[in-house]
Scaffold this motif. Structure first.
Motif, PDB file in Angstrom:
ATOM      1  N   VAL A  85      -1.541  10.417   0.994  1.00  0.00           N
ATOM      2  CA  VAL A  85      -2.747   9.626   1.309  1.00  0.00           C
ATOM      3  C   VAL A  85      -3.831  10.409   1.954  1.00  0.00           C
ATOM      4  CG1 VAL A  85      -3.504   7.791   3.114  1.00  0.00           C
ATOM      5  CG2 VAL A  85      -1.312   7.517   1.707  1.00  0.00           C
ATOM      6  N   ILE A 157      -1.789   0.710   6.371  1.00  0.00           N
ATOM      7  CA  ILE A 157      -0.804   1.301   5.286  1.00  0.00           C
ATOM      8  C   ILE A 157       0.671   0.918   5.728  1.00  0.00           C
ATOM      9  CG2 ILE A 157      -0.118   3.510   4.361  1.00  0.00           C
ATOM     10  CD1 ILE A 157      -2.868   4.482   4.790  1.00  0.00           C
ATOM     11  N   PRO A 162      -3.263  -2.049   3.367  1.00  0.00           N
ATOM     12  CA  PRO A 162      -4.450  -1.044   3.998  1.00  0.00           C
ATOM     13  C   PRO A 162      -5.752  -1.645   3.629  1.00  0.00           C
ATOM     14  CG  PRO A 162      -3.141  -0.610   1.521  1.00  0.00           C
ATOM     15  CD  PRO A 162      -2.362  -1.567   2.285  1.00  0.00           C
TER      16      PRO A 162
END
Ligand SMILES: Nc1ncnc2c1ncn2[C@@H]1O[C@H](COP(=O)(O)OP(=O)(O)O)[C@@H](O)[C@H]1O
Length: 179
Positions: A85, A157, A162
């Motif tokens: 991420v 998340i 998210p």
């Protein structure tokens, strides 16, 4: 889970990750400090005033850090080459130039970084390397506002929701400001 807090030098990675670490208890790896303290670099580039790193060596070192469901924030301009991420901090060229000047960077180094910001270099690398990418604006904003956005992303998340629209990549276009 490793989460990259990345961006062009001066965008605020260290300040924001420090705030998240000290005020909100997030686990943070300040990667540049780790690389220097453990000599994880190949050589020092004196001309460009930086170290040359072998990303495989860094990755191996990070895999030794206990990974759990709890996110680990990696503070570095190359964190997105390691994490799944990426949260990319963005700063408008004029403000970034001011911050880097105050830091004492030489004009050539300032120009190199401004060009990288205008060309979305770290964003493009993030999109190429990471499963999820977010952008957060730091221009004219307080550190606590920026930290709040980063927390919103990380908590989203972690909860499986998210905030995909609000921080969707591609919101900034400074391509017209390249000199
Ligand atoms: N909204 C903001 N978010 C992050 N940094 C900011 C912000 N506004 C001003 N700054 C300043 O910009 C500089 C960012 O430096 P630093 O955190 O070391 O950046 P980086 O780690 O990305 O190189 C600091 O001097 C910080 O005080």
């Amino acid at each position: 889970m490793f989460i990259a807090l990345t961006g062009t030098p001066g965008c605020g990675k260290t300040s924001i990750s420090g705030l998240l670490e000290n005020e909100f208890g997030y686990r943070v790896v300040h990667l540049n400090e780790l690389i220097k303290s453990e000599n994880l670099f190949l050589e020092e580039d004196e001309q460009r005033d930086c170290v040359v790193t072998d990303i495989d060596v860094v990755q191996k070192r990070l895999s030794a850090i206990e990974e759990s469901e709890k996110p680990v924030i990696i503070d570095s301009h190359m964190a997105h080459l390691i994490a799944d991420v990426s949260i990319v901090l963005r700063t408008a060229p004029d403000e970034l130039k001011k911050r880097l000047g105050e830091r004492g960077y030489k004009p050539a180094k300032v120009d190199e970084n401004i060009e990288a910001e205008c060309l979305d270099v770290i964003l493009v690398e993030s999109v190429e390397n990471c499963e999820m990418v977010f952008e957060v604006d730091t221009t004219g904003r307080s550190m606590s506002e920026v930290a709040g956005d980063v927390r919103e992303i990380i908590e989203g998340i972690s909860s499986g929701h998210p905030p995909l629209d609000k921080f969707k990549p591609g919101a900034f276009d400074w391509s017209g400001e390249i000199f």
